[in-house]
Enzyme design. Sequence first.
Site, short mmCIF file in Angstrom:
data_model
loop_
_atom_site.label_atom_id
_atom_site.label_comp_id
_atom_site.label_asym_id
_atom_site.label_seq_id
_atom_site.Cartn_x
_atom_site.Cartn_y
_atom_site.Cartn_z
N ASP A 49 3.28 -1.91 -0.07
CA ASP A 49 2.53 -2.62 0.98
C ASP A 49 3.38 -3.76 1.55
O ASP A 49 3.79 -4.66 0.83
CB ASP A 49 1.23 -3.16 0.37
CG ASP A 49 0.13 -3.34 1.39
OD1 ASP A 49 0.40 -3.93 2.45
OD2 ASP A 49 -1.00 -2.90 1.12
N THR A 90 -2.70 -2.15 7.05
CA THR A 90 -2.73 -1.37 5.82
C THR A 90 -3.55 -0.07 5.91
O THR A 90 -3.07 0.99 5.51
CB THR A 90 -3.28 -2.24 4.67
OG1 THR A 90 -2.40 -3.34 4.53
CG2 THR A 90 -3.37 -1.48 3.37
N ASP A 317 2.30 -7.20 -0.53
CA ASP A 317 1.67 -7.67 0.71
C ASP A 317 1.07 -9.06 0.52
O ASP A 317 1.27 -9.96 1.35
CB ASP A 317 0.58 -6.69 1.15
CG ASP A 317 -0.09 -7.09 2.45
OD1 ASP A 317 0.61 -7.12 3.49
OD2 ASP A 317 -1.29 -7.38 2.45
N ASP A 364 3.45 0.73 4.31
CA ASP A 364 2.34 0.93 5.26
C ASP A 364 2.55 0.11 6.54
O ASP A 364 1.79 0.25 7.49
CB ASP A 364 1.00 0.59 4.60
CG ASP A 364 0.96 -0.84 4.07
OD1 ASP A 364 2.03 -1.46 3.89
OD2 ASP A 364 -0.16 -1.33 3.84
N HIS A 365 3.58 -0.74 6.56
CA HIS A 365 4.00 -1.58 7.69
C HIS A 365 5.01 -2.53 7.11
O HIS A 365 5.14 -2.60 5.87
CB HIS A 365 2.82 -2.38 8.28
CG HIS A 365 2.04 -3.12 7.23
ND1 HIS A 365 2.50 -4.28 6.65
CD2 HIS A 365 0.87 -2.83 6.60
CE1 HIS A 365 1.64 -4.67 5.73
NE2 HIS A 365 0.64 -3.80 5.65
ZN ZN Z 1 -0.54 -3.35 4.10
ZN ZN Z 2 -0.98 -7.45 5.00
#
Ligand code: ZN
Ligand code: ZN
Length: 558
Positions: A49, A90, A317, A364-365
């Site tokens: 993440d 996400t 994240d 996810d990014h």
């Molecule tokens: Zn994320």
């Molecule tokens: Zn985030």
Amino acid sequence: MKKVIILSLLSVFLVQCISVKQKVKTTPKTTSVSNATAKPKLVIGIVVDQMRYDYLTRFDNKYSEGGFKRMLNDGYNCKNNHYNYIPTYTGPGHASVYTGTTPENHGIIANNWYDKYIKKSVYCASDESQSSVGVEGKWAGKMSPHRMQTTTVTDQLRLDTQQRGKVIGIAIKDRGAVLPAGHSANGAYWFYGKDKGNWITSTYYRSDLPTWVKEFNAADEAEKYMKPWNTLYDINTYTESDKDLSKYEGTFKGKANPVFPYDLPNLKDENGGFDILKGTAFGNSLTTDFAIAALKGEQLGQDADTDFLAISYSSTDYVGHKFGVNSKEIQDTYLRLDKDLERLFAALDQEVGKGNYTIFLTADHAAVHVPSYLQDLKIPSGYFSNSELKTHLVDFLNTSYGSEDLIENISNGQIFLNHTEVKRLKLSATDIENALQTELLAYDQISKVYTRTTLTSSEFNHGIAAALQKGFSQKRSGDVCFVLDIATISYSRTGSTHGSGFNYDTHVPLLFYGNGIQQGETLQRTVITDIAPTISALLEISLPNAATGNPIQAALKN
Ligand code: ZN
Ligand code: ZN
Ligand code: ZN
């Protein structure tokens, strides 16, 4: 002495004979036969993440040989892999990795979005019709993938194997477990930190926790990480990140400065109990422990049908949001994640066997450098207030059309018009869209604006407009979409965030490793929607039903 040499020469000769014999024996096999017998027993999908691509290169001098580098050295590295839609959050990220398509088709347009039909905000993985399992009467387990409208590669595996291939999803964040596991999964588990720090699920999957999860929870595994978080190596050697104490970092409640060590037992009560682990490197270690328990408990990769373990590492994240992408805290989190990956891969060797499994690793990014840091370096960046924008637009529409009620919601860079009010005033929605477009383009820090009418009547092929269109669901999205200036975020002045279509948010790692994977790398652009089709091709199963990506042929052996 002579005898020994002769014997060893003889044994070398014999070994060579045997290997030649084996080669001769295997050569006549047709490729289709060898492919059929060579399918992986287990696929492990790993989503980290908020992992930026540069974490692979920036910290690589301190990575071990058995973690990221094992995938980098022996696997296939797509070095220019990107998200191809907006917004890079996400929920949409996990859905897109596994469905091989974008929010335009799978419908996960954000983590939370305004549902214009029921006129309230909804969460991408919540499901009121379900109940929590493993925690009494709490919302935390009321989850399912019901808002995701298309199939995942994990669904296709279930269909192709007559449901004999098992699928399990695991993450600290519910959405990181639920969306990858797909609609027809055997199980998905996520972390609930409020009480004792347990792994829970939803009645969508089962009515009771399996024995291995109950045993894991009963062993108080989370408690083992309730200890001071210090750096893995001497902090003075962390020359690839900013100084430990900087004005660009946030910190935990009750901690005066964002510096190591973090005394988790003392900070615990003010930071949500065991939930504090989510925001430290230890959250990833706990996820690894749980993934290894799942491997054994579910006997993954032990029979003729391919199984699938979808793991998402969420703590990266939380750490990035709090401390920023250039912090010592993020560097330590990645060095420790590398160790966790090494441990996971060793467990896979042990339980499934080297060469019997295939892994992909992506994110996810990614995330932006803290804009206040960029500003100090004179790099264009900034902070934006959504509430000020809303006030401005309500005033503008009131002046133009005589109503304060024409906007129903502004979220995720989208404006939802109140269509009941539009009709009541006998106005044209397209006229209002166009008026808002002109007004927004004159507004400071907004760089691009696209209306629903444009997005549904033209096709964009490249750049930000194409990314917006791929993230635009005709059913679920709003009426006007706006894009902020580059590196401009609605966020605190400390820590990093994500969501844009710019490279700092879209460029993420994509590594393949193991059974059926060619060793190599490419700098050609690949996109996140290529992952699921590549795994489908590897497993020789159907594509997810709305997949728009293409298999990355160079990554596959043949
Ligand atoms: Zn994320
Ligand atoms: Zn985030
Ligand atoms: Zn710090």
